[in-house]
Design a protein around this motif. Structure first.
Motif, short mmCIF file in Angstrom:
data_model
loop_
_atom_site.label_atom_id
_atom_site.label_comp_id
_atom_site.label_asym_id
_atom_site.label_seq_id
_atom_site.Cartn_x
_atom_site.Cartn_y
_atom_site.Cartn_z
N PHE A 62 0.71 -1.16 -0.02
CA PHE A 62 0.15 0.17 0.09
C PHE A 62 0.85 1.33 0.16
CE2 PHE A 62 -2.13 3.34 2.34
CZ PHE A 62 -3.43 3.51 1.53
N CYS A 63 1.80 1.36 0.94
CA CYS A 63 2.62 2.40 1.12
C CYS A 63 3.54 2.86 -0.16
CB CYS A 63 3.52 2.45 2.28
SG CYS A 63 2.45 2.41 3.83
N GLN A 64 4.09 1.78 -0.76
CA GLN A 64 4.76 1.90 -2.02
C GLN A 64 4.00 2.40 -3.06
OE1 GLN A 64 8.28 1.29 -2.52
NE2 GLN A 64 7.89 1.49 -0.08
N ARG A 65 2.65 2.00 -3.07
CA ARG A 65 1.86 2.66 -4.19
C ARG A 65 1.67 4.11 -4.00
NH1 ARG A 65 1.22 -2.43 -4.43
NH2 ARG A 65 0.00 -3.62 -6.47
N HIS A 66 1.55 4.38 -2.79
CA HIS A 66 1.30 5.87 -2.52
C HIS A 66 2.71 6.76 -2.39
CE1 HIS A 66 -2.94 6.40 -2.07
NE2 HIS A 66 -2.92 5.05 -1.49
N LYS A 67 3.81 6.01 -2.24
CA LYS A 67 5.06 6.64 -1.83
C LYS A 67 4.81 7.38 -0.50
CE LYS A 67 7.75 5.16 -5.18
NZ LYS A 67 8.43 3.83 -4.57
N GLY A 68 4.04 6.95 0.44
CA GLY A 68 3.73 7.72 1.82
C GLY A 68 5.09 7.94 2.50
N LYS A 69 5.10 8.90 2.98
CA LYS A 69 6.28 9.18 4.06
C LYS A 69 5.58 9.70 5.39
CE LYS A 69 10.33 10.00 1.37
NZ LYS A 69 11.45 10.89 1.16
N TYR A 70 6.09 9.18 6.65
CA TYR A 70 5.24 9.24 7.80
C TYR A 70 6.17 9.80 8.78
CZ TYR A 70 2.83 5.91 4.91
OH TYR A 70 2.20 5.24 4.01
#
Ligand SMILES: [Zn+2]
Length: 144
Positions: free
Chosen positions: A38-46
């Motif tokens: 999921f995070c790879q698809r969004h390129k999320g950084k937290y």
């Protein structure tokens, strides 16, 4: 409770706006990445601060998707109108914890040593314990 810093952000259409309060300056809030699909698809950084507070202000709750997958222990808050993934929320022992996607806060340069994590080996108990320790410990959700 007062904090030294207040960081503001929003989804693209501003249906969801937010304020993250922390005593930490930007250079003490290193963004983390997650290797999950999921995070790879969004390129999320937290970012998170267990002593901080996240306030989410929601205009139209019908336009907020709370996506769940995997262990289904966290709600991934996504604006249905503009598609922006804002934050993850997790209820642990009656308290809501959060991590915030810094992609919603382009005005700040969060820095520090970036960390990429792979949480794939965690079981459900490990995961909840880690979130209780590291995630933002106070979450307020307002309808505006
Ligand atoms: Zn939006």
């Amino acid at each position: 409770m007062t904090y030294k810093h207040a960081y503001n952000g929003s989804c693209h259409c501003e249906n969801i706006t937010l304020t993250f309060r922390s005593d930490k300056p930007v250079h003490e809030l290193p963004p983390r990445e997650c290797s999950c699909s999921f995070c790879q698809r969004h390129k999320g950084k937290y970012i998170s601060d267990p002593d901080g507070c996240l306030e989410l202000n929601i205009k139209d709750n019908d336009l907020v998707n709370r996506y769940r997958f995997g262990h289904k222990t966290a709600d991934f808050i996504i604006c249905k109108n503009c598609g922006v993934f804002v934050a993850s929320l997790c209820d642990i022992d009656g308290n809501t914890h959060a991590v915030l996607n810094i992609r919603t806060m382009p005005d700040y340069e969060f820095s520090g040593t970036p960390v990429t994590n792979n949480y794939g080996a965690e079981d459900k108990g490990d995961r909840l314990a880690r979130r209780a320790k590291n995630w933002i410990g106070r979450v307020v959700i307002n309808s505006i």
